[in-house]
Design a protein around this motif. Sequence first.
Motif, mmCIF file in Angstrom:
data_model
loop_
_atom_site.group_PDB
_atom_site.id
_atom_site.type_symbol
_atom_site.label_atom_id
_atom_site.label_comp_id
_atom_site.label_asym_id
_atom_site.label_seq_id
_atom_site.Cartn_x
_atom_site.Cartn_y
_atom_site.Cartn_z
ATOM 1 N N THR C 2 76.368 14.787 41.664
ATOM 2 C CA THR C 2 77.752 14.476 41.080
ATOM 3 C C THR C 2 77.372 13.653 39.834
ATOM 4 O OG1 THR C 2 77.920 12.622 42.401
ATOM 5 C CG2 THR C 2 78.771 14.536 43.240
ATOM 6 N N ARG C 4 79.570 11.157 37.104
ATOM 7 C CA ARG C 4 80.923 10.465 36.809
ATOM 8 C C ARG C 4 81.130 10.450 35.348
ATOM 9 N NH1 ARG C 4 84.413 8.176 39.799
ATOM 10 N NH2 ARG C 4 85.807 6.358 39.040
ATOM 11 N N LYS C 29 94.660 16.702 40.377
ATOM 12 C CA LYS C 29 94.171 16.091 41.612
ATOM 13 C C LYS C 29 93.464 16.959 42.311
ATOM 14 C CE LYS C 29 96.061 11.646 41.849
ATOM 15 N NZ LYS C 29 97.397 11.043 41.917
ATOM 16 N N HIS C 33 87.465 16.290 42.471
ATOM 17 C CA HIS C 33 87.497 15.234 41.519
ATOM 18 C C HIS C 33 87.751 13.789 42.305
ATOM 19 C CE1 HIS C 33 89.335 17.871 38.015
ATOM 20 N NE2 HIS C 33 88.168 18.036 38.213
ATOM 21 N N ILE C 34 86.593 13.083 42.215
ATOM 22 C CA ILE C 34 86.349 12.285 43.558
ATOM 23 C C ILE C 34 86.548 10.680 42.777
ATOM 24 C CG2 ILE C 34 84.672 11.087 44.888
ATOM 25 C CD1 ILE C 34 83.383 13.628 45.202
ATOM 26 N N ASP C 35 87.108 9.894 43.526
ATOM 27 C CA ASP C 35 87.346 8.610 43.092
ATOM 28 C C ASP C 35 88.017 8.586 41.595
ATOM 29 O OD1 ASP C 35 86.258 7.539 45.372
ATOM 30 O OD2 ASP C 35 84.138 7.487 44.578
ATOM 31 N N VAL C 37 90.167 6.925 39.091
ATOM 32 C CA VAL C 37 90.921 5.975 38.639
ATOM 33 C C VAL C 37 91.472 6.277 37.259
ATOM 34 C CG1 VAL C 37 89.527 4.408 40.145
ATOM 35 C CG2 VAL C 37 88.782 4.571 37.664
ATOM 36 N N GLU C 77 88.491 7.537 34.920
ATOM 37 C CA GLU C 77 87.159 7.750 35.220
ATOM 38 C C GLU C 77 87.247 8.676 36.502
ATOM 39 O OE1 GLU C 77 84.988 3.742 34.333
ATOM 40 O OE2 GLU C 77 84.254 4.824 36.182
ATOM 41 N N VAL C 78 86.273 9.569 36.597
ATOM 42 C CA VAL C 78 86.330 10.392 37.815
ATOM 43 C C VAL C 78 84.896 10.895 38.056
ATOM 44 C CG1 VAL C 78 86.829 12.528 36.447
ATOM 45 C CG2 VAL C 78 87.522 12.509 38.888
ATOM 46 N N THR C 79 84.411 11.378 39.442
ATOM 47 C CA THR C 79 83.316 11.814 39.764
ATOM 48 C C THR C 79 83.510 13.326 39.896
ATOM 49 O OG1 THR C 79 82.438 9.728 40.336
ATOM 50 C CG2 THR C 79 81.325 11.788 41.343
ATOM 51 N N ASP C 81 82.402 16.632 41.093
ATOM 52 C CA ASP C 81 81.259 17.053 42.327
ATOM 53 C C ASP C 81 81.700 18.818 42.204
ATOM 54 O OD1 ASP C 81 80.000 17.842 44.525
ATOM 55 O OD2 ASP C 81 81.665 17.237 45.894
ATOM 56 N N SER C 265 75.211 6.776 35.604
ATOM 57 C CA SER C 265 75.190 8.229 36.230
ATOM 58 C C SER C 265 73.994 9.244 35.775
ATOM 59 C CB SER C 265 76.495 8.898 35.547
ATOM 60 O OG SER C 265 76.711 9.902 36.077
#
Lengths: 288, 288, 288, 288
Positions: C2, C4, C29, C33-35, C37, C77-79, C81, C265
Amino acid sequence: MTVRYKLGCELTYEIKGPTVFIFNLEVAKLRRHIDLVERLTIQPDRPLRTYTVPDVRNRYFSLEAGAGPLELRYEAEVTLDVYRADPATIRETPVAELPLDIMPFLLPSRFVSSDRLAAFAQREFGHLEQGHSRVTAICNWLYDHIDYRRGASNEQTTADESLLLRAGVCRDFAHIGIAFCRALNIPARFVSCYAYGLEPSDFHAVFEAYLDGRWWLFDGTRQANLDGLVRIGVGRDAAEIAFSWPFGEMEPGKVQITIEHVDGSPEAPGRTTDAISTEEPAPNAGAR
Amino acid sequence: MTVRYKLGCELTYEIKGPTVFIFNLEVAKLRRHIDLVERLTIQPDRPLRTYTVPDVRNRYFSLEAGAGPLELRYEAEVTLDVYRADPATIRETPVAELPLDIMPFLLPSRFVSSDRLAAFAQREFGHLEQGHSRVTAICNWLYDHIDYRRGASNEQTTADESLLLRAGVCRDFAHIGIAFCRALNIPARFVSCYAYGLEPSDFHAVFEAYLDGRWWLFDGTRQANLDGLVRIGVGRDAAEIAFSWPFGEMEPGKVQITIEHVDGSPEAPGRTTDAISTEEPAPNAGAR
Amino acid sequence: MTVRYKLGCELTYEIKGPTVFIFNLEVAKLRRHIDLVERLTIQPDRPLRTYTVPDVRNRYFSLEAGAGPLELRYEAEVTLDVYRADPATIRETPVAELPLDIMPFLLPSRFVSSDRLAAFAQREFGHLEQGHSRVTAICNWLYDHIDYRRGASNEQTTADESLLLRAGVCRDFAHIGIAFCRALNIPARFVSCYAYGLEPSDFHAVFEAYLDGRWWLFDGTRQANLDGLVRIGVGRDAAEIAFSWPFGEMEPGKVQITIEHVDGSPEAPGRTTDAISTEEPAPNAGAR
Amino acid sequence: MTVRYKLGCELTYEIKGPTVFIFNLEVAKLRRHIDLVERLTIQPDRPLRTYTVPDVRNRYFSLEAGAGPLELRYEAEVTLDVYRADPATIRETPVAELPLDIMPFLLPSRFVSSDRLAAFAQREFGHLEQGHSRVTAICNWLYDHIDYRRGASNEQTTADESLLLRAGVCRDFAHIGIAFCRALNIPARFVSCYAYGLEPSDFHAVFEAYLDGRWWLFDGTRQANLDGLVRIGVGRDAAEIAFSWPFGEMEPGKVQITIEHVDGSPEAPGRTTDAISTEEPAPNAGAR
């Protein structure tokens, strides 16, 4: 009543690589363009090839330019002797009487898809009394329904598109007017000209309809006087009429057009209600 | 080697109300159309108006028909003396040398929006060696990329649309070929003709490109022999070329076309690899 | 693996009169699209209405602005995956197995007239082996046949037109790719995204094709890495996807987009040969 | 007042090779479609996949057919409980209040290029008082300016083209009406239905505009009563709405539609002047 005009244009280009130009910006050699005196200056000087179209008298010249700046200045004086008639006396020419060499101006062309507008034209103008007044009605419709707006169209915009957009510039008004005429079996063609009174000064485009044996001028934009138009060229539509066709790599610069009365010339009339024509009828019109 | 053809057409109409027709179906009066004998029969008999276009020699006749059946039969015999040349010797004419009266055939027209296809043409054919072979390459491309399919198009279909549909009939192949030529600054025009060997027999449409001072025939459909085409008319595109323009209410009936060798005439050759032309170069081509 | 990302955009407008805006520029969403913010700042502050589309998770917000300047800043900010697979294992989904809720993406839409391109697509891609590789072949064709050129298109340009012009920007590449897919009965849709590595930085448009039960990313422009795309929205075509729809009188000002790796990252990979997907398959895909 | 209808259709196909069909011809599962009883018969029998769209309740079923004849018969009875209101009480919903999930129906779609008709719509309807009456004015304009003529359009005809041709069938009237609404920022969508009183009996197409929090029916053709329409499907335009999408080789045969009153049902009213709606407002409309 005749009026003498002093007119011309200045064009500049920055030539990037060998470029052939064809220009159509000289005053047409019509009988009603009297005492034409003119001067064409090209910097740097280049040999010209020239051609005048039979009958309609469009004048073309061609030159090759190499890299660097190119400046072109055309100056002319001409007395315009328009032909006037009472619109009420001008009937439409039935198809059965149309000279066959005029038929091309009944047909659809690049920007005038009159073949698709038959029902539209019939619906709006089919019921009107035939004659010069019917084409005036088309011009009034254009003035009422289409916005004159710079930037509304580009060099590929068709009459169809302008009709949907409800906006355009002089070429678009002319295209729609021509389309409606052709759809009603009235021959019509595109006219480029110097136009006295046009603000800001520019090349102008109007159209002519063939009625009662000769070509009559019409302008749906109401931007200039019909009896102050000094013709450059006529053709099927803007695909055939441009002041310049460049073949090569170049960047256009200045385009400056002027037209004014020659001192001592009688005042130009206000907006006329006469029917106006600047081309003589063909001697054998109707006899073919 | 010349070949004599016997050809003609029969057309019928059911006239509903007063209808003016303009026809363009007679063999063009070209110098290379030798010993033309012909007969035109119209039932019921009607007075005709006729017109032959200067230079290209398209022939038109016009008549008015009243309600009832109308039958028209045209029969002709003509010896076709095609001009042949080795394609390898035919260069493209640079724009700087083009006779200015040929310029209209560089411009976009109703069904040939070459102005929109410049990049397409450059991408596919811009890198090829210039000359007759480049237009042959266009024809080969047409044959390979476009399906000949009846019903794929109608009388309003443009070259653009045919190119997207990847299908069309002879008029559409001609339109795309003309579009590509014009986009490459090669003048090109639409040709209607009687075509020996066409199956089923019908009016045919091909195109001509102006190369090295004269017009050469091309046909992307490969449906008939280039040296077996008896020309009727030439024009910008199918908007200008039809065998019949009716103005009025009528229903078309039979359309029957025939073309065959006159007995004793030498065998028509198979598909030629010569470059073929049927129109003489203008005496002053290039000199204007 | 992944990665970020830190990304965002700044938009400014000069509002002339009461204007309602709908925006679609927030990160979708998605489960992959992890974490996420994020922070949205609007100057002057305005109340928002928001809406998230079920399933595809496009996010919209709407506001009313009065005369004066409007500034909008979105930071996130998004991770990411991404899901990866071997392209060789991905078959096409036969129409008989397509979830019926995916059917809209088989149909033509405003800028994707796939109904007119069936023969074109069949001719170019019909003979190719089915599967992920066929859509890659479409992307390669786009890269080889279409020029990426700013200014070649405008906001009304269709896939048809781009195909004729042989030029366009990312939206046009996506439209043609979608058109070919749909014409081959492969569902396809338009995707807007933040794209890592895009030069100059801008919103990017790519497309997704539905193959073997899920949506896969494709990009004929080769301007950014498929595994560096952070999705904003999906829709039928650019008619449904914009970062902003203003209703009112205003002038857009600055549009500034950024996307970069978050420190620490792992390095983003180079151009991947994996098949890439960022949306989970519907739980009941194929079962409907 | 409610009316009970008995309706249905019979379709036949001659299947040439394996063909997947998707059908949308069943009565929509709306709350105001009361006591729906129905029977679907397919010869030869085939397994079906089915799908009902959330909210709008379009119903689709899909089947695979092998070579040979295919017959499909749908019969239904349903009580139609239309919602009526006084048109004078129905205002337009300002964009600022539009539920964001309705936004797609403001956007241009395949056959509704409302993005090109903004000026046209403003010129004709921009000055009219807002509300249900403005959409009625659009319908009156359609009735006055467009000819209902079978064969005037085909399955690729757009609202633009119909507007130029001034002719079309029900789908075309709906497309133009939708285009004008969207151009005026009134959400609008395409509706297919069984239409009581339509002569000759056929599937019918009308449109809905979103006003004051719910969808209202409109029909510019005046071919059927607004309160006698039993809805099948809604979508952006005819690209999304068809009674049948065949994927494969087949020839359509018979298409026979029937709709009549169930005996004992009260007489259907004549042409109503009420505003008519058949879909409940979304519970949270305006609250999003």
